[in-house]
Design a protein around this motif. Structure first.
Motif, PDB file in Angstrom:
ATOM      1  N   ILE A  64       0.887  -1.025  -0.070  1.00 38.05           N
ATOM      2  CA  ILE A  64      -0.029  -0.014   0.024  1.00 38.05           C
ATOM      3  C   ILE A  64       0.871   1.246   0.027  1.00 38.05           C
ATOM      4  O   ILE A  64       1.781   1.146   0.710  1.00 38.05           O
ATOM      5  CB  ILE A  64      -0.957  -0.323   1.312  1.00 38.05           C
ATOM      6  N   GLN A  65       0.661   2.182  -0.988  1.00 38.27           N
ATOM      7  CA  GLN A  65       1.490   3.216  -1.135  1.00 38.27           C
ATOM      8  C   GLN A  65       1.031   4.303  -0.090  1.00 38.27           C
ATOM      9  O   GLN A  65      -0.295   4.315   0.331  1.00 38.27           O
ATOM     10  CB  GLN A  65       1.445   3.823  -2.311  1.00 38.27           C
ATOM     11  N   LEU A  66       1.736   5.328   0.155  1.00 43.08           N
ATOM     12  CA  LEU A  66       1.219   6.533   1.003  1.00 43.08           C
ATOM     13  C   LEU A  66      -0.098   7.120   0.689  1.00 43.08           C
ATOM     14  O   LEU A  66      -0.819   7.546   1.403  1.00 43.08           O
ATOM     15  CB  LEU A  66       2.445   7.696   1.181  1.00 43.08           C
ATOM     16  N   ASP A  67      -0.310   7.155  -0.725  1.00 41.44           N
ATOM     17  CA  ASP A  67      -1.700   7.808  -1.305  1.00 41.44           C
ATOM     18  C   ASP A  67      -2.715   6.859  -1.099  1.00 41.44           C
ATOM     19  O   ASP A  67      -4.091   7.072  -1.632  1.00 41.44           O
ATOM     20  CB  ASP A  67      -1.521   8.277  -2.550  1.00 41.44           C
ATOM     21  N   GLY A  68      -2.567   5.526  -0.622  1.00 42.35           N
ATOM     22  CA  GLY A  68      -3.648   4.702  -0.305  1.00 42.35           C
ATOM     23  C   GLY A  68      -3.887   3.535  -1.553  1.00 42.35           C
ATOM     24  O   GLY A  68      -4.504   2.709  -1.347  1.00 42.35           O
ATOM     25  N   THR A  69      -3.019   3.854  -2.735  1.00 41.31           N
ATOM     26  CA  THR A  69      -3.002   2.842  -3.697  1.00 41.31           C
ATOM     27  C   THR A  69      -2.350   1.698  -3.297  1.00 41.31           C
ATOM     28  O   THR A  69      -1.413   1.629  -2.540  1.00 41.31           O
ATOM     29  CB  THR A  69      -2.062   3.365  -4.819  1.00 41.31           C
ATOM     30  N   ALA A  70      -3.178   0.410  -3.635  1.00 38.51           N
ATOM     31  CA  ALA A  70      -2.707  -1.078  -3.255  1.00 38.51           C
ATOM     32  C   ALA A  70      -2.501  -1.769  -4.477  1.00 38.51           C
ATOM     33  O   ALA A  70      -3.050  -1.539  -5.673  1.00 38.51           O
ATOM     34  CB  ALA A  70      -3.752  -1.503  -2.458  1.00 38.51           C
ATOM     35  N   HIS A  71      -1.379  -2.636  -4.651  1.00 37.55           N
ATOM     36  CA  HIS A  71      -1.237  -3.539  -5.506  1.00 37.55           C
ATOM     37  C   HIS A  71      -0.836  -4.915  -4.772  1.00 37.55           C
ATOM     38  O   HIS A  71      -0.065  -4.831  -3.682  1.00 37.55           O
ATOM     39  CB  HIS A  71       0.167  -3.210  -6.255  1.00 37.55           C
ATOM     40  N   GLY A  72      -0.955  -5.878  -5.357  1.00 36.66           N
ATOM     41  CA  GLY A  72      -1.004  -7.269  -4.653  1.00 36.66           C
ATOM     42  C   GLY A  72      -0.659  -8.406  -5.956  1.00 36.66           C
ATOM     43  O   GLY A  72      -0.951  -8.295  -7.097  1.00 36.66           O
ATOM     44  N   VAL A  73       0.079  -9.384  -5.305  1.00 38.88           N
ATOM     45  CA  VAL A  73       0.285 -10.541  -6.232  1.00 38.88           C
ATOM     46  C   VAL A  73       0.090 -11.980  -5.142  1.00 38.88           C
ATOM     47  O   VAL A  73       0.122 -11.627  -4.039  1.00 38.88           O
ATOM     48  CB  VAL A  73       1.779 -10.834  -6.873  1.00 38.88           C
ATOM     49  N   THR A  74       0.064 -12.870  -5.736  1.00 39.22           N
ATOM     50  CA  THR A  74       0.266 -14.273  -5.057  1.00 39.22           C
ATOM     51  C   THR A  74       1.520 -14.903  -5.086  1.00 39.22           C
ATOM     52  O   THR A  74       2.007 -14.894  -6.144  1.00 39.22           O
ATOM     53  CB  THR A  74      -0.778 -15.180  -5.477  1.00 39.22           C
ATOM     54  N   ALA A  75       2.395 -15.060  -3.970  1.00 33.27           N
ATOM     55  CA  ALA A  75       3.585 -15.639  -3.886  1.00 33.27           C
ATOM     56  C   ALA A  75       3.468 -16.950  -4.709  1.00 33.27           C
ATOM     57  O   ALA A  75       2.390 -17.826  -4.610  1.00 33.27           O
ATOM     58  CB  ALA A  75       4.002 -15.680  -2.552  1.00 33.27           C
ATOM     59  N   ASP A  76       4.719 -17.403  -5.186  1.00 31.24           N
ATOM     60  CA  ASP A  76       4.949 -18.753  -5.750  1.00 31.24           C
ATOM     61  C   ASP A  76       4.950 -19.809  -4.745  1.00 31.24           C
ATOM     62  O   ASP A  76       4.801 -19.316  -3.387  1.00 31.24           O
ATOM     63  CB  ASP A  76       5.979 -18.811  -6.724  1.00 31.24           C
ATOM     64  N   ALA A  77       5.091 -21.214  -4.975  1.00 29.79           N
ATOM     65  CA  ALA A  77       4.977 -22.195  -4.208  1.00 29.79           C
ATOM     66  C   ALA A  77       6.125 -22.130  -3.240  1.00 29.79           C
ATOM     67  O   ALA A  77       6.007 -23.037  -2.338  1.00 29.79           O
ATOM     68  CB  ALA A  77       5.031 -23.490  -4.921  1.00 29.79           C
ATOM     69  N   GLU A  78       7.218 -21.497  -3.334  1.00 27.83           N
ATOM     70  CA  GLU A  78       8.318 -21.121  -2.834  1.00 27.83           C
ATOM     71  C   GLU A  78       8.260 -20.175  -1.771  1.00 27.83           C
ATOM     72  O   GLU A  78       9.254 -19.775  -0.835  1.00 27.83           O
ATOM     73  CB  GLU A  78       9.640 -21.332  -3.425  1.00 27.83           C
ATOM     74  N   GLY A  79       7.359 -19.286  -1.920  1.00 26.76           N
ATOM     75  CA  GLY A  79       7.159 -18.168  -1.035  1.00 26.76           C
ATOM     76  C   GLY A  79       7.913 -16.719  -1.984  1.00 26.76           C
ATOM     77  O   GLY A  79       7.503 -15.559  -1.507  1.00 26.76           O
ATOM     78  N   GLY A  80       8.254 -16.994  -3.004  1.00 29.31           N
ATOM     79  CA  GLY A  80       8.850 -15.944  -3.919  1.00 29.31           C
ATOM     80  C   GLY A  80       7.755 -14.913  -4.487  1.00 29.31           C
ATOM     81  O   GLY A  80       6.781 -15.364  -4.969  1.00 29.31           O
ATOM     82  N   PHE A  81       8.064 -13.700  -4.519  1.00 26.50           N
ATOM     83  CA  PHE A  81       7.338 -12.845  -5.081  1.00 26.50           C
ATOM     84  C   PHE A  81       7.686 -11.650  -5.790  1.00 26.50           C
ATOM     85  O   PHE A  81       8.760 -11.256  -5.482  1.00 26.50           O
ATOM     86  CB  PHE A  81       5.890 -12.451  -4.200  1.00 26.50           C
ATOM     87  N   ALA A  82       7.124 -11.069  -6.838  1.00 31.08           N
ATOM     88  CA  ALA A  82       7.691  -9.530  -7.399  1.00 31.08           C
ATOM     89  C   ALA A  82       6.164  -8.985  -7.587  1.00 31.08           C
ATOM     90  O   ALA A  82       5.436  -9.262  -8.678  1.00 31.08           O
ATOM     91  CB  ALA A  82       8.338 -10.086  -8.725  1.00 31.08           C
ATOM     92  N   ILE A  83       6.304  -7.652  -7.141  1.00 32.54           N
ATOM     93  CA  ILE A  83       5.137  -6.830  -7.200  1.00 32.54           C
ATOM     94  C   ILE A  83       5.524  -5.458  -8.286  1.00 32.54           C
ATOM     95  O   ILE A  83       6.424  -4.764  -7.840  1.00 32.54           O
ATOM     96  CB  ILE A  83       4.728  -6.445  -6.148  1.00 32.54           C
ATOM     97  N   SER A  84       4.859  -5.491  -9.491  1.00 29.83           N
ATOM     98  CA  SER A  84       5.186  -4.223 -10.075  1.00 29.83           C
ATOM     99  C   SER A  84       4.263  -3.149  -9.918  1.00 29.83           C
ATOM    100  O   SER A  84       3.022  -3.187 -10.028  1.00 29.83           O
ATOM    101  CB  SER A  84       4.906  -4.779 -11.736  1.00 29.83           C
ATOM    102  N   VAL A  85       4.948  -1.805  -9.416  1.00 27.96           N
ATOM    103  CA  VAL A  85       4.113  -0.916  -9.054  1.00 27.96           C
ATOM    104  C   VAL A  85       4.347   0.302 -10.230  1.00 27.96           C
ATOM    105  O   VAL A  85       5.371   0.674 -10.472  1.00 27.96           O
ATOM    106  CB  VAL A  85       4.601  -0.214  -7.636  1.00 27.96           C
ATOM    107  N   PRO A  86       3.089   0.589 -10.880  1.00 29.16           N
ATOM    108  CA  PRO A  86       3.536   1.460 -12.055  1.00 29.16           C
ATOM    109  C   PRO A  86       3.617   2.936 -11.548  1.00 29.16           C
ATOM    110  O   PRO A  86       3.331   3.203 -10.436  1.00 29.16           O
ATOM    111  CB  PRO A  86       2.115   1.661 -12.731  1.00 29.16           C
TER     112      PRO A  86
END
Length: 250
Positions: A64-86
């Motif tokens: 969640i950014q300071l302006d309230g914008t939220a972005h989410g993903v589901t982690a893979d089977a090993e717990g790794g994740f990558a969230i792209s924020v525009p």
């Protein structure tokens, strides 16, 4: 607008409080699962900001950014994740990093700050303690100072090594780097505001920086500036007052 940002920032701080994290397990309870961790922040191929990290397997991860914008993903089977924020990488960003776990929102240990001047040198801002480097960083990477003159330092070394910390030529303590190489130390005595030489050493390896430690009071929730080879970040604390963080650049 400033008041709205301050209120939201306070909500982010509350959401990231240690009470939101699970407690350590005993022999009779399920194994402890750590909060989510940010491992790197970098520019993506399309100019977006990419936050990489580790959570539990298949957990839903959210920033969640300071302006309230939220972005989410589901982690893979090993717990790794990558969230792209525009929105590009040239702006300062502050994020609450959390996962949904058993109906609870469990937050990371701090608030992820990415500087528009050097997004790859992101840090986890931590209330009343040492902010920690995220991703590649030097041996001496971050310095924090609070309004009372309390100072903490942190950096990145080889896992398990002993890091000695000095201030103005005087040894101030030592600490063992963790399994990921990150280390932090809160000085046992305060420092006066003004110029100081801070040193971190591992054997013959030595990283020394001259830093002008002046506590800043931001006019907004968070302010940053480039000063003397560092990015200085001043941020408001939820109970009042502020903390200043210096991200030391090469």
């Amino acid at each position: 607008m400033m008041r709205k940002c301050v209120v939201l920032f306070g909500l982010l701080l509350t959401a990231c409080s240690p009470d939101a994290a699970p407690t350590v397990s005993t022999a009779e309870t399920p194994a402890y699962t750590a909060p989510p961790v940010a491992l790197a922040v970098q520019a993506g191929g399309s100019g977006d900001l990419v936050i990489e990290g580790r959570a539990g397997p298949d957990e839903r991860v959210r920033v969640i950014q300071l302006d309230g914008t939220a972005h989410g993903v589901t982690a893979d089977a090993e717990g790794g994740f990558a969230i792209s924020v525009p929105g590009g990488t040239r702006a300062d960003r502050l994020f609450n990093l959390s996962v949904d776990r058993s109906g609870q929102s469990v937050s990371s240990d701090g608030w992820l700050f990415s500087s528009g001047a050097a997004p790859e040198r992101a840090v986890m801002l931590r209330l009343g303690g040492a902010s920690l480097p995220v991703g590649p960083a030097p041996l001496l990477a971050v310095v924090d100072m609070d309004g009372g003159g309390g100072v903490a330092v942190s950096g990145l070394a080889d896992p398990g090594v002993t890091v000695a910390v000095g201030v103005d030529g005087e040894r101030r303590g030592s600490v063992t780097a963790g399994p990921d190489g990150r280390w932090s130390l809160v000085l046992t005595s305060t420092l006066a505001q003004g110029p100081h030489q801070i040193t971190a050493s591992v054997g013959e390896r030595r990283d020394s920086r001259d830093v002008v430690l002046v506590q800043q009071t931001p006019s907004a929730a968070l302010e940053s500036a480039s000063v003397d080879g560092a990015i200085r970040v001043a941020w408001i604390l939820p109970g009042g007052g502020s903390q200043t963080t210096w991200i030391l650049l090469p």
